[in-house]
Enzyme design. Sequence first.
Site, PDB file in Angstrom:
ATOM      1  N   TYR A 143      30.227  54.321  45.764  1.00 50.92           N
ATOM      2  CA  TYR A 143      29.909  55.745  45.751  1.00 50.92           C
ATOM      3  C   TYR A 143      29.919  56.290  44.322  1.00 50.92           C
ATOM      4  O   TYR A 143      29.311  55.711  43.424  1.00 50.92           O
ATOM      5  CB  TYR A 143      30.845  56.514  46.680  1.00 50.92           C
ATOM      6  CG  TYR A 143      30.510  56.310  48.135  1.00 50.92           C
ATOM      7  CD1 TYR A 143      29.550  57.108  48.770  1.00 50.92           C
ATOM      8  CD2 TYR A 143      31.131  55.316  48.890  1.00 50.92           C
ATOM      9  CE1 TYR A 143      29.234  56.911  50.108  1.00 50.92           C
ATOM     10  CE2 TYR A 143      30.809  55.115  50.228  1.00 50.92           C
ATOM     11  CZ  TYR A 143      29.861  55.918  50.833  1.00 50.92           C
ATOM     12  OH  TYR A 143      29.531  55.717  52.159  1.00 50.92           O
ATOM     13  N   SER A 144      30.624  57.386  44.084  1.00 50.40           N
ATOM     14  CA  SER A 144      30.498  58.076  42.791  1.00 50.40           C
ATOM     15  C   SER A 144      31.174  57.377  41.634  1.00 50.40           C
ATOM     16  O   SER A 144      30.978  57.769  40.480  1.00 50.40           O
ATOM     17  CB  SER A 144      31.027  59.512  42.911  1.00 50.40           C
ATOM     18  OG  SER A 144      30.126  60.305  43.638  1.00 50.40           O
ATOM     19  N   LEU A 145      31.941  56.347  41.890  1.00 48.90           N
ATOM     20  CA  LEU A 145      32.416  55.524  40.788  1.00 48.90           C
ATOM     21  C   LEU A 145      31.225  54.988  39.993  1.00 48.90           C
ATOM     22  O   LEU A 145      31.322  54.723  38.793  1.00 48.90           O
ATOM     23  CB  LEU A 145      33.288  54.389  41.323  1.00 48.90           C
ATOM     24  CG  LEU A 145      34.009  53.497  40.309  1.00 48.90           C
ATOM     25  CD1 LEU A 145      35.274  52.915  40.940  1.00 48.90           C
ATOM     26  CD2 LEU A 145      33.123  52.348  39.833  1.00 48.90           C
ATOM     27  N   LYS A 186      28.921  56.519  38.843  1.00 45.41           N
ATOM     28  CA  LYS A 186      28.617  57.419  37.725  1.00 45.41           C
ATOM     29  C   LYS A 186      29.198  56.920  36.413  1.00 45.41           C
ATOM     30  O   LYS A 186      28.632  57.175  35.339  1.00 45.41           O
ATOM     31  CB  LYS A 186      29.139  58.827  38.032  1.00 45.41           C
ATOM     32  CG  LYS A 186      28.406  59.537  39.172  1.00 45.41           C
ATOM     33  CD  LYS A 186      29.003  60.904  39.429  1.00 45.41           C
ATOM     34  CE  LYS A 186      28.202  61.694  40.464  1.00 45.41           C
ATOM     35  NZ  LYS A 186      28.300  61.140  41.830  1.00 45.41           N
TER      36      LYS A 186
END
Length: 381
Positions: free
Chosen positions: A71-73, A75
């Site tokens: 997921y947003s890791l 980024k």
Amino acid sequence: MTVSRASVDGTCTAAFDPVRDLFAAKLEAGDEAGASLCVMSGGEVVVDLWGGVADVESGRSWERDTLANTYSLTKTMTALAVLVLIDRGLVDPDAPVGRYWPEFAAGGKGGVLVRHLLGHTSGLSGWDEKVSIDDVYDQEAAAALLAAQEPWWTPGDGSGYHAITFGTLLGELVRRVTGTTLGEFFAAEIARPLGADYRIGVVDEDPVRFASMIAPTSTFDYASLPADSLLLRTLLNPAFPPSITTDAGFLAAELGAANGQGNARSVALVQSIVSGGGVAGARRFLSAETVDRIFEVQSDGVDRVLGVPVRFGLGWGLPGPAMPGVPEGRVCWWTGFGGSVVVSDVDRDLTVAYVMNKMSAKLVGAPNPNEYLAAVYNCLS
């Protein structure tokens, strides 16, 4: 020492035995289904643990090379790719985005700077138009929609978490500057040179390698929010149910905000570039000066989308109350929906990464990663 306790496999140095014990206890208690945990100190792996099941329905075990959606890791991987371009003098974080992507300057965005994208302050946390998952899979088309619209708030005036658009915007910046996609650039310039098993965009891979995510139970009533809510407009346009994360279309897309596939070992290896002051695997990827730029505060206050106080640096979160397990200092971090986390501690040359499939409902500050971080730092004291 080699671990063969409960359902845990891997290695752990004696100094971090309490971390191993906590990991094993959480697996035994059912707090985890399947997970991996890695700690690197001074460029060396001191904890490399995995265990549990990668797929609850079949009972398939979480193996050494199991990968999961982070997921947003993701980024932090996208931000690292942009930092490489900054380090090479190909991108200036203080320059207008329109310098590299001329169409972006439409809609009154001529003053939006690269650092506004990295710091979640650009005013583009979502799409004006109703978009589907398939629309977002089309990187160029999704980026063109954002280039045409006006910001939702004054750029630079505080953050509004760019949950999905972070990857679309910065992915397009990478493509405009390099001529290659974000996933291709990340693989060629970062992952392959390090031998890190982390990908943004997966094709022709055995499906058995990928963990199935277990959706969290949430009592939050999104229907109670007004239609113009930034949280609603950002997080649910479109919604990404955990059930799609092993679909071929999702895996193949290059969503630099949300679909990086890895495990704790590969996450830690890549982000040890930051912890090591720009050096990992005996290779310099960034100058120390470029790493220092991560710690330039872009915003510090209650995030418009997340609703909690977050201090954003240049591409990463910085220490603050949203993630109590992250200590003060030259430390940066980010988390993924469900609880995956990476912390890069430049002061201690320490990297901690955690990737799992049993998801917490908390968008930021899930309990398991904070407990693991506390255990790791306790072992250092």
